[in-house]
Scaffold this active site. Structure first.
Site, PDB file in Angstrom:
ATOM      1  CG  HIS A 247     -48.759   1.956  54.942  1.00  0.00           C
ATOM      2  ND1 HIS A 247     -49.399   1.763  53.755  1.00  0.00           N
ATOM      3  CD2 HIS A 247     -49.376   3.021  55.523  1.00  0.00           C
ATOM      4  CE1 HIS A 247     -50.364   2.661  53.601  1.00  0.00           C
ATOM      5  NE2 HIS A 247     -50.351   3.445  54.664  1.00  0.00           N
TER       6      HIS A 247
ATOM      7  CG  ASP B 105     -48.786  -0.717  51.432  1.00  0.00           C
ATOM      8  OD1 ASP B 105     -49.907  -0.301  51.074  1.00  0.00           O
ATOM      9  OD2 ASP B 105     -48.221  -0.358  52.478  1.00  0.00           O
TER      10      ASP B 105
ATOM     11  CG  ASN C  65     -51.086   0.691  62.124  1.00  0.00           C
ATOM     12  OD1 ASN C  65     -51.161  -0.513  61.907  1.00  0.00           O
ATOM     13  ND2 ASN C  65     -50.792   1.572  61.178  1.00  0.00           N
TER      14      ASN C  65
ATOM     15  CD  GLN D 241     -55.083  10.948  61.011  1.00  0.00           C
ATOM     16  OE1 GLN D 241     -55.277  12.087  61.428  1.00  0.00           O
ATOM     17  NE2 GLN D 241     -53.916  10.574  60.489  1.00  0.00           N
TER      18      GLN D 241
END
Ligand code: UDP
Length: 454
Positions: A20, A109, A350, A371
């Site tokens: 993050h 966030d 990412n 994922q």
């Protein structure tokens, strides 16, 4: 007394995990390059040597309160919220005084939706930043809106803008209800608590990568794709000296991995990383080790310090001709190195965006959280990789890993994946380049904030 120039001051607040922090650092740098004053707040329980600044972005580090002995995930999350709520208002006021430029906007966030209340209390603009994929966030949105019931009633799950998702293609928290991860499901679903109330909503994605789902979500409220948020040197080269994120919660590798890569042939190395959080079982680590060995390829494998003891005995010494194991890598430099032929990844968002933006095909080995859904897109939507299949015990065997590595590295399908990756690499650059869709969204935000000062 000379009149001080009025500059718009933005405070950016990432959730304190690497995946993050990285994209929100990049967003901070982009905003600073548009003439805004930007302060990045890092919460940490660790003794971190954070830089005082990253380019033009000022960095402040404060304790996240998790050092007070809480144990369960639910307790830690509660404690984090209480500590940050208490400290943040004061910090924001102090930052305004010490810099001479009162803060006018908080970019928080989306894992911390309660920061919007702080922004409102202080009379500031509040912008929510989603660090995960739009596809994954749409699943959480459907749960929040009561459109997708938990426990799941039927499979595959149908979510607007997404392909039908089977159980192993959904974010793990959606079905892993037994464990204390239920408090993480609450956390991710609560990202939508004030989805409509925030002044701006940003997503780390780009058109056309997730166009269908972005358009669908944008029909619920305006959202702005601003990604991929990776250093400028790999995209548009607009920011000076922007070659790395710049703030690592892990010790940088001193293992000479770039020199090791330099000595290898083009496209001959499998780069392996499971990111900053995933913890694999010892059995799985052994299968990966022997799968890499059996593939016959060179490999560069990131095994974090906390995971090192799970490596099979003698593997490190025995495989040193073929492989290098490091505790943390300069991942972007590695992925952009010509020797790297494929990325065996846990499919963190990412890592996925980085591989897409650098044109590297993937062997997808998802572990948990978002994922599995990212892996679905990698294999079946963008067709830039192959997803491994686990056996009935949930283990991905060495034979399966070898087969998947060979498919990406050696087969005609692998060449097609490489061509698809190259296509996404170009599109990522276009989105972030001058006049690109993501770049325009960042410019619009900066201009609207700055206009309040003119
Ligand atoms: N990363 C890195 N070196 C490593 C492994 C990971 O710099 O050896 C970086 C990677 O480039 C990415 C981040 O750590 O930006 C991991 O984020 P991701 O979303 O991929 O996974 P997470 O760690 O959140 O599971």
């Amino acid at each position: 007394m000379e009149k001080q120039e009025r500059i718009c001051h933005v405070v950016v607040i990432p959730y304190p995990v690497q995946g993050h922090i990285n994209p929100m650092i990049q967003f901070s740098k982009r905003l600073a390059s548009k003439g805004l004053q930007v302060t990045l707040v890092i919460f940490s329980s660790q003794t971190l040597s954070t830089p005082a600044s990253l380019g033009c972005v000022k960095v402040v580090t404060i304790s996240d309160g998790s050092d007070t002995g809480s144990r369960s995930i639910a307790d830690l999350l509660k404690q984090f919220q209480a500590t940050v709520t208490q400290k943040l208002s004061q910090l924001v006021v102090e930052l305004g005084i010490s810099s001479g430029h009162p803060v006018s906007c908080l970019v928080y966030d989306s894992f911390m939706p309660w920061v919007l209340e702080i922004a409102r209390h202080l009379g500031l603009t509040g912008a929510s930043f989603f660090t995960q994929s739009c596809a994954v966030n749409s699943v959480y949105y459907q749960i929040h809106e009561g459109q997708l019931k938990i426990p799941l009633e039927k499979l595959p799950v149908s979510v607007p803008g997404l392909p039908p998702l089977d159980v192993d293609e959904l974010p793990s928290f959606v079905h892993d209800m037994e464990s204390e991860y239920s408090s993480i499901l609450t956390l991710v679903v609560n990202q939508f608590l004030n989805f409509r109330g925030a002044d701006w909503v940003f997503v780390n994605s780009f058109n056309p990568l997730e166009e269908e789902v972005v358009n669908w979500l944008a029909g619920q409220r305006s959202i702005k794709p601003i990604g991929p948020m990776i250093p400028s040197v790999y995209l548009d080269r607009q920011l000076e000296d922007d070659t790395e994120y710049g703030l690592s919660l892990f010790k940088p590798a001193l293992d000479g991995c770039m020199e090791w890569l330099d000595a290898k042939e083009t496209g001959s190395v499998v780069y392996v990383s499971f990111g900053s959080l995933a913890a694999l079982g010892e059995d799985q680590m052994a299968e990966i080790a022997w799968g890499l060995w059996r593939s016959g390829c060179y490999f560069l494998w990131v095994v974090r310090e906390s995971e090192e003891k799970k490596l099979p005995c003698n593997f490190v010494e025995g495989s040193s001709e073929k492989g290098l194991i490091v505790t943390w890598s300069p991942q972007l430099e590695v992925l952009s190195h010509k020797s790297v032929g494929c990325f065996m990844t846990h499919c963190g968002w990412n890592s996925t965006l980085e591989a897409l933006s650098l044109g590297v095909p993937m062997v997808a080995v998802p572990q948990w959280t978002d994922q599995p859904t990212n892996a679905k897109y990698i294999a079946d939507v963008w067709r830039v990789g192959v997803r491994v299949k686990a056996n009935e015990k949930g283990i991905v065997t060495k034979e399966e890993l070898e087969k998947c590595i060979r498919e990406v590295m050696e087969s005609e399908r692998g060449s097609e994946m490489r061509r698809n990756s190259e296509k996404w690499k170009k599109l990522a650059k276009t989105a972030m380049g001058e006049g690109g869709s993501s770049e325009k969204n960042i410019t619009e935000f900066a201009a609207k904030l700055a206009s309040k000062f003119n």
